[in-house]
Design a protein around this motif. Structure first.
Motif, PDB file in Angstrom:
ATOM      1  N   ILE A  44      -3.752   5.834   5.290  1.00  0.00           N
ATOM      2  CA  ILE A  44      -3.509   6.680   6.477  1.00  0.00           C
ATOM      3  C   ILE A  44      -3.887   5.848   7.690  1.00  0.00           C
ATOM      4  CG2 ILE A  44      -3.960   8.945   7.526  1.00  0.00           C
ATOM      5  CD1 ILE A  44      -5.092   9.881   4.848  1.00  0.00           C
ATOM      6  N   PRO A  45      -3.100   4.789   7.972  1.00  0.00           N
ATOM      7  CA  PRO A  45      -3.526   3.784   8.952  1.00  0.00           C
ATOM      8  C   PRO A  45      -3.715   4.334  10.360  1.00  0.00           C
ATOM      9  CG  PRO A  45      -1.289   3.307   8.139  1.00  0.00           C
ATOM     10  CD  PRO A  45      -1.797   4.460   7.349  1.00  0.00           C
ATOM     11  N   GLU A  46      -4.781   3.792  11.011  1.00  0.00           N
ATOM     12  CA  GLU A  46      -5.082   4.097  12.407  1.00  0.00           C
ATOM     13  C   GLU A  46      -5.323   5.586  12.672  1.00  0.00           C
ATOM     14  OE1 GLU A  46      -2.172   0.457  13.403  1.00  0.00           O
ATOM     15  OE2 GLU A  46      -2.346   1.924  15.032  1.00  0.00           O
ATOM     16  N   LEU A  73       0.839  -1.201   0.000  1.00  0.00           N
ATOM     17  CA  LEU A  73       0.000   0.000   0.000  1.00  0.00           C
ATOM     18  C   LEU A  73       0.872   1.247   0.000  1.00  0.00           C
ATOM     19  CD1 LEU A  73      -2.666  -1.161   2.607  1.00  0.00           C
ATOM     20  CD2 LEU A  73      -3.143  -0.545   0.220  1.00  0.00           C
ATOM     21  N   VAL A  74       0.432   2.264  -0.753  1.00  0.00           N
ATOM     22  CA  VAL A  74       1.102   3.574  -0.733  1.00  0.00           C
ATOM     23  C   VAL A  74       0.577   4.318   0.489  1.00  0.00           C
ATOM     24  CG1 VAL A  74       1.444   5.737  -1.986  1.00  0.00           C
ATOM     25  CG2 VAL A  74       1.278   3.584  -3.246  1.00  0.00           C
ATOM     26  N   LEU A  75       1.502   4.830   1.308  1.00  0.00           N
ATOM     27  CA  LEU A  75       1.109   5.489   2.557  1.00  0.00           C
ATOM     28  C   LEU A  75       1.382   6.987   2.528  1.00  0.00           C
ATOM     29  CD1 LEU A  75       2.495   2.914   5.195  1.00  0.00           C
ATOM     30  CD2 LEU A  75       0.177   3.060   4.221  1.00  0.00           C
ATOM     31  N   LEU A  76       0.511   7.739   3.224  1.00  0.00           N
ATOM     32  CA  LEU A  76       0.767   9.172   3.443  1.00  0.00           C
ATOM     33  C   LEU A  76       2.165   9.287   4.071  1.00  0.00           C
ATOM     34  CD1 LEU A  76      -1.003  11.922   3.455  1.00  0.00           C
ATOM     35  CD2 LEU A  76      -1.159  11.516   5.910  1.00  0.00           C
ATOM     36  N   TYR A  80      -8.832  -7.288   0.850  1.00  0.00           N
ATOM     37  CA  TYR A  80      -9.266  -8.295   1.834  1.00  0.00           C
ATOM     38  C   TYR A  80      -8.184  -8.548   2.872  1.00  0.00           C
ATOM     39  CZ  TYR A  80     -13.208  -9.417  -1.276  1.00  0.00           C
ATOM     40  OH  TYR A  80     -14.355  -9.359  -2.044  1.00  0.00           O
ATOM     41  N   ASP A  81      -6.916  -8.491   2.422  1.00  0.00           N
ATOM     42  CA  ASP A  81      -5.801  -8.759   3.343  1.00  0.00           C
ATOM     43  C   ASP A  81      -5.618  -7.633   4.366  1.00  0.00           C
ATOM     44  OD1 ASP A  81      -3.208 -10.271   4.028  1.00  0.00           O
ATOM     45  OD2 ASP A  81      -2.474  -8.242   3.551  1.00  0.00           O
ATOM     46  N   ALA A  82      -5.988  -6.406   3.994  1.00  0.00           N
ATOM     47  CA  ALA A  82      -5.655  -5.227   4.835  1.00  0.00           C
ATOM     48  C   ALA A  82      -6.180  -5.340   6.283  1.00  0.00           C
ATOM     49  CB  ALA A  82      -6.119  -3.952   4.154  1.00  0.00           C
ATOM     50  N   PRO A  83      -7.413  -5.601   6.624  1.00  0.00           N
ATOM     51  CA  PRO A  83      -8.583  -5.669   5.734  1.00  0.00           C
ATOM     52  C   PRO A  83      -9.228  -4.302   5.551  1.00  0.00           C
ATOM     53  CG  PRO A  83      -9.256  -6.278   7.939  1.00  0.00           C
ATOM     54  CD  PRO A  83      -7.790  -5.902   8.035  1.00  0.00           C
ATOM     55  N   GLY A  84      -9.880  -4.142   4.425  1.00  0.00           N
ATOM     56  CA  GLY A  84     -10.622  -2.906   4.171  1.00  0.00           C
ATOM     57  C   GLY A  84     -11.892  -3.234   3.420  1.00  0.00           C
ATOM     58  N   ILE A  85     -12.758  -2.232   3.249  1.00  0.00           N
ATOM     59  CA  ILE A  85     -13.998  -2.473   2.502  1.00  0.00           C
ATOM     60  C   ILE A  85     -13.986  -1.765   1.163  1.00  0.00           C
ATOM     61  CG2 ILE A  85     -15.378  -2.884   4.570  1.00  0.00           C
ATOM     62  CD1 ILE A  85     -16.351  -0.015   4.415  1.00  0.00           C
TER      63      ILE A  85
END
Ligand code: K2U
Ligand code: ZN
Length: 173
Positions: free
Chosen positions: A97-99, A6-9, A40-45
């Motif tokens: 932009i995790p968490e 994933l590309v992150l901020l 699905y692995d992240a997981p995200g919708i």
């Protein structure tokens, strides 16, 4: 298929507008499959192709809960054709932009026209979480992040926090 990084901020790639898809090719089918595996692995919708570094107007969404049968939808060149005047507020997050979660106000219902993997044009009316999610993803295709809908103070604090984390990752590498 493949789970892609994933590309992150604050990666500037996330601010890049994505290009329309002309034709559904094997490359696009593989991209959609990799996006679903990654989501699905992240997981995200939801996930937009730019979040795995591919500037093409492709989005995947699946609102099914973990214990439900998967219900993936692939949106190619999605565009909002109508939005309700009524708004709704959701606490949004983002896999890039995790968490970090903040409330964002958006139209409560939207109609979306898109091309499916079948190459045909489809139209879908979205309400509730689907309305929020598809608008969040179409924002990604335009280089817009959910923090761009926040106050400047909250946005700048968030970017500063993720820039610090990126520096620490580089030092640790
Ligand atoms: O684009 C993304 O980063 C995917 C988001 C989509 C999303 C954002 C806000 C509201 C709904 C969906 C990820 O799925 S973030 C994880 C998540 C999951 C459920 C509800 C909210 C956020
Ligand atoms: Zn996002």
């Amino acid at each position: 298929m493949a789970i892609r990084p994933l590309v992150l901020l604050p990666d500037p790639v996330l601010k890049q507008p994505s290009a329309p898809v002309e034709k559904v090719t094997d490359e696009i089918r593989t991209l959609a499959a990799d996006m679903l595996d990654t989501m699905y692995d992240a997981p995200g919708i939801g996930l937009a192709a730019i979040q795995i570094g591919v500037p093409k107007r492709v989005v995947t969404i699946d609102l099914a809960k973990q214990d439900e049968e998967k219900r993936p939808i692939v949106f190619i060149n999605p565009e909002v054709t109508w939005a309700s005047e009524e708004n709704s507020v959701y606490e949004e997050g983002c896999l890039s932009i995790p968490e970090y979660y903040e409330e964002v106000e958006r139209p409560a219902s939207v109609r979306v026209r898109y091309m499916g993997l079948d190459g045909a044009t489809h139209e879908l009316q979205a309400d509730g979480l689907m309305a929020t999610c598809i608008q969040h993803e179409i924002d990604h295709l335009n280089g817009v992040l959910f923090i761009d809908h926040l106050s400047r103070l909250k946005r700048e604090r968030c970017i500063k926090k993720f820039a610090k984390q990126a520096k620490e990752r580089e030092r640790g590498a």
